[in-house]
Motif scaffolding. Sequence first.
Motif, short mmCIF file in Angstrom:
data_model
loop_
_atom_site.label_atom_id
_atom_site.label_comp_id
_atom_site.label_asym_id
_atom_site.label_seq_id
_atom_site.Cartn_x
_atom_site.Cartn_y
_atom_site.Cartn_z
N ILE B 37 0.87 -1.17 0.00
CA ILE B 37 0.00 0.00 0.00
C ILE B 37 0.91 1.22 0.00
O ILE B 37 1.86 1.29 0.79
CB ILE B 37 -0.93 0.04 1.24
CG1 ILE B 37 -1.76 -1.25 1.32
CG2 ILE B 37 -1.84 1.26 1.17
CD1 ILE B 37 -2.66 -1.32 2.57
N CYS B 38 0.63 2.17 -0.88
CA CYS B 38 1.49 3.33 -1.06
C CYS B 38 0.87 4.56 -0.41
O CYS B 38 -0.35 4.67 -0.31
CB CYS B 38 1.69 3.58 -2.55
SG CYS B 38 2.75 4.98 -2.94
N GLY B 39 1.71 5.51 -0.01
CA GLY B 39 1.20 6.78 0.49
C GLY B 39 0.27 7.44 -0.52
O GLY B 39 -0.72 8.07 -0.14
N SER B 40 0.56 7.27 -1.81
CA SER B 40 -0.31 7.89 -2.81
C SER B 40 -1.65 7.17 -2.91
O SER B 40 -2.63 7.73 -3.41
CB SER B 40 0.38 7.99 -4.17
OG SER B 40 0.63 6.72 -4.69
N ASP B 41 -1.72 5.92 -2.43
CA ASP B 41 -3.02 5.25 -2.34
C ASP B 41 -3.94 5.98 -1.35
O ASP B 41 -5.16 5.89 -1.45
CB ASP B 41 -2.87 3.78 -1.90
CG ASP B 41 -2.32 2.90 -3.01
OD1 ASP B 41 -2.57 3.21 -4.19
OD2 ASP B 41 -1.64 1.91 -2.69
N GLY B 59 -3.99 -0.51 -6.21
CA GLY B 59 -2.65 -1.05 -6.05
C GLY B 59 -1.72 -0.83 -7.22
O GLY B 59 -2.07 -1.09 -8.36
N HIS B 60 -0.52 -0.33 -6.93
CA HIS B 60 0.45 -0.12 -8.02
C HIS B 60 1.86 -0.50 -7.61
O HIS B 60 2.82 -0.06 -8.21
CB HIS B 60 0.38 1.33 -8.50
CG HIS B 60 0.70 2.33 -7.42
ND1 HIS B 60 -0.28 2.93 -6.67
CD2 HIS B 60 1.87 2.80 -6.96
CE1 HIS B 60 0.29 3.74 -5.80
NE2 HIS B 60 1.59 3.67 -5.94
N GLU B 61 2.00 -1.34 -6.57
CA GLU B 61 3.34 -1.76 -6.15
C GLU B 61 3.39 -3.28 -6.01
O GLU B 61 3.56 -3.80 -4.92
CB GLU B 61 3.72 -1.06 -4.84
CG GLU B 61 3.68 0.45 -4.94
CD GLU B 61 4.18 1.18 -3.69
OE1 GLU B 61 4.46 0.52 -2.67
OE2 GLU B 61 4.31 2.40 -3.76
N PRO B 62 3.23 -4.00 -7.14
CA PRO B 62 3.15 -5.45 -7.06
C PRO B 62 4.39 -6.19 -7.56
O PRO B 62 5.18 -5.65 -8.33
CB PRO B 62 1.99 -5.75 -8.01
CG PRO B 62 2.10 -4.69 -9.06
CD PRO B 62 2.82 -3.50 -8.46
N SER B 168 9.18 -1.29 -7.47
CA SER B 168 7.96 -0.99 -8.24
C SER B 168 7.60 0.49 -8.20
O SER B 168 6.95 0.99 -9.10
CB SER B 168 6.79 -1.82 -7.69
OG SER B 168 6.61 -1.52 -6.30
N ASP B 169 7.98 1.19 -7.16
CA ASP B 169 7.63 2.61 -7.05
C ASP B 169 8.54 3.37 -6.09
O ASP B 169 9.40 4.15 -6.52
CB ASP B 169 6.16 2.75 -6.60
CG ASP B 169 5.73 4.20 -6.37
OD1 ASP B 169 6.55 5.10 -6.53
OD2 ASP B 169 4.55 4.42 -6.03
N ILE B 170 8.40 3.14 -4.79
CA ILE B 170 8.93 4.11 -3.83
C ILE B 170 10.45 4.26 -3.80
O ILE B 170 10.96 5.34 -3.56
CB ILE B 170 8.41 3.84 -2.39
CG1 ILE B 170 8.70 2.39 -1.98
CG2 ILE B 170 6.91 4.14 -2.33
CD1 ILE B 170 8.33 2.11 -0.52
N PHE B 171 11.20 3.18 -4.09
CA PHE B 171 12.65 3.35 -4.13
C PHE B 171 13.05 4.21 -5.33
O PHE B 171 13.70 5.25 -5.16
CB PHE B 171 13.35 1.97 -4.06
CG PHE B 171 14.85 2.01 -3.99
CD1 PHE B 171 15.53 3.19 -3.65
CD2 PHE B 171 15.60 0.87 -4.26
CE1 PHE B 171 16.92 3.22 -3.59
CE2 PHE B 171 17.00 0.90 -4.21
CZ PHE B 171 17.65 2.08 -3.89
#
Lengths: 254, 389
Positions: B37-41, B59-62, B168-171
């Motif tokens: 779960i991302c902060g942008s979620d 969901g966008h970090e799978p 997938s996203d945050i890094f």
Amino acid sequence: MATRSQDTTRARVGEGQGREESGDGGVLGPQAKRAALAGVGLALLVRGVRRRSLRGIGTALAGGWLLTRAIRSGNGKREARGGAGRRGSSAGSAAVSRTISVGKSADELYEAWRDPETFARVMSHVADVTPSANDRHHWTVHTPYGRAVSWETRIVEDDPGQIVRWATPGDAVVSHEGAVRFREAAGGRGTEMTLTVSFDPPGGALGDAVLKRLGMAPEMLVGQALARFKSLVESGEIPTLEGNPSARGEGDLL
Amino acid sequence: MRALTWHGEQDVRVEDVPRPQIVNPTDAIIEVTATAICGSDLHLYHGRVPSMQEGDVLGHEPMGEVIEVGDEVETLEVGDRVVVPFTISCGSCWFCENDLYSLCDNSNPNAEIAREVMGHSPAGLFGYSHMLGGYAGGQAEYLRVPYADVGPIKIESDLSDEEVLFLSDIFPTGYMAAENADIEPADTVAVWGCGPVGQFAIQSAQMMGADRVIAIDRVPERLEMAREHGDAVPIDYSEEDVYHRLMELTANRGPDSCIDAVGTDAHGTGLVDATDRMKRSVKLEDDRPYVLREAIRCCRKGGTLSVPGVYVGRMDNFPFGPLMNKALTVKTGQTHVQRYLGPLLERIEEGEIDPSFVVTHEASLEDGPDLYRKFNDKEDDCIKVVLRP
Ligand SMILES: [Zn+2]
Ligand SMILES: [Zn+2]
């Protein structure tokens, strides 16, 4: 903006014959033509609304636009036309035009555009298009009650790597013409490609108010056709939400 | 299949939805093994993002295992273990060819809508509103991945899911934020927001040789994480005035670079913030620019403002005059994830960084709705949630 200064050229009329398939056939009078046009508009409207998709919204708006044009033409109103990207191409018609850059040569794009399968896929959000003999295309839009409205266009100008232009004959149910032009972009950025399309209700004029309210729709259809074509030639496929899962079910839903 | 679905403000459910299928020839289907779960979620959770529809899969970090590939997929095979970037990119348009993957011309099926709103359409994203593609997201058992040769990166080492999932996203997002901050060796970098993206921005700024990184938040655990893992100087804005503290730390020069890793849901203080809240509640304003205003005020003259935080629409009282007169450079954008996958995986494999330090909660997909709430309320020291479908 340079592209918009290009005039929408009135297509020469071909010899094909538009007809309403489930109607009584033959050449239709203005009344019947208007009814048929309204039928196309209604079909698009219902199809768009029922699909509840963004593509559907575009379709619905286009449907509303055609429907309104049919009604307007019935009232015999003639009003000024205008708006960015639209030019009157002759009395009672308006054309919409859009340009995009595609990362392929003009010759490659021309070849792809002339490929019947590609053309059908690119136009599938507007109508079912099938090729017939002598550079003709058969266009069909299905109406809500199983009726289908169809018309035929013929390629009236064909200059490889430069332009393809098509048009319906003068007595068609739906008067439709279109052209695609290719021009090399500066700095090796591929080709700038302009698509111009017009749908005219016979004997009708397009009200300025209608353009303002629903005018996005035809531009959107043209934009979508170009985007679909660009995606297909650049990446080999058209992006889609077909079968897209959601708690509403499956498919291209909003 | 089971999936987390969006039903409106603070209403996330776990439901049965149809399983995705191969549609286009370059599609792949993955069976999701871990998804975050991302902060942008949370922007979605608060109903801030336009063109969401009831029932959308989030969901966008799978990441997961490839179970099916389309006819034209060349680089992936069934059985491959992959991390999937949140940006969907065709790999062949001008933008993709210039490494600007999040601006892909071809991947958004709803490009005309985005064009109406923004003038041009950026790339499609997973699980992030219809204007940005409408693609079903990865908080689900299975995911359809378009352009499978362009996005997913194969994991061939035995690194755990938690160590590679955040590619997938945050890094990459934190890394690009630091890259956009144009860091020079003697620089001081201030980072607003110590959620996961802020944490990676802090660590990336350190990797890029910043002299000092300052972390600004109000949640003690987040500030502690920034201090412990990112060697950052913490500022708790609920206790100290950020401008004065930053001026104190920089002898009134101000930080050379400021990173806004908060975005549209910034919390502020005082009357101006109250006005923003009021305007937003009646839809007069889409974004609450508290952090942006403060960063512009604090940034060194001629410095750089890097904005990885997500904004969705318009904002008022944006101090463009100060921005202009102080000659600041602003860099922003959704992350060009594909550009960073290889190099950052290498850094993980070489042990330079272990991204799993941000994980505070692991749970099943069924617990998803509860964890959305926990994450939103910052309850139970919740910083990053990983779900296992
Ligand atoms: Zn994210
Ligand atoms: Zn692309």
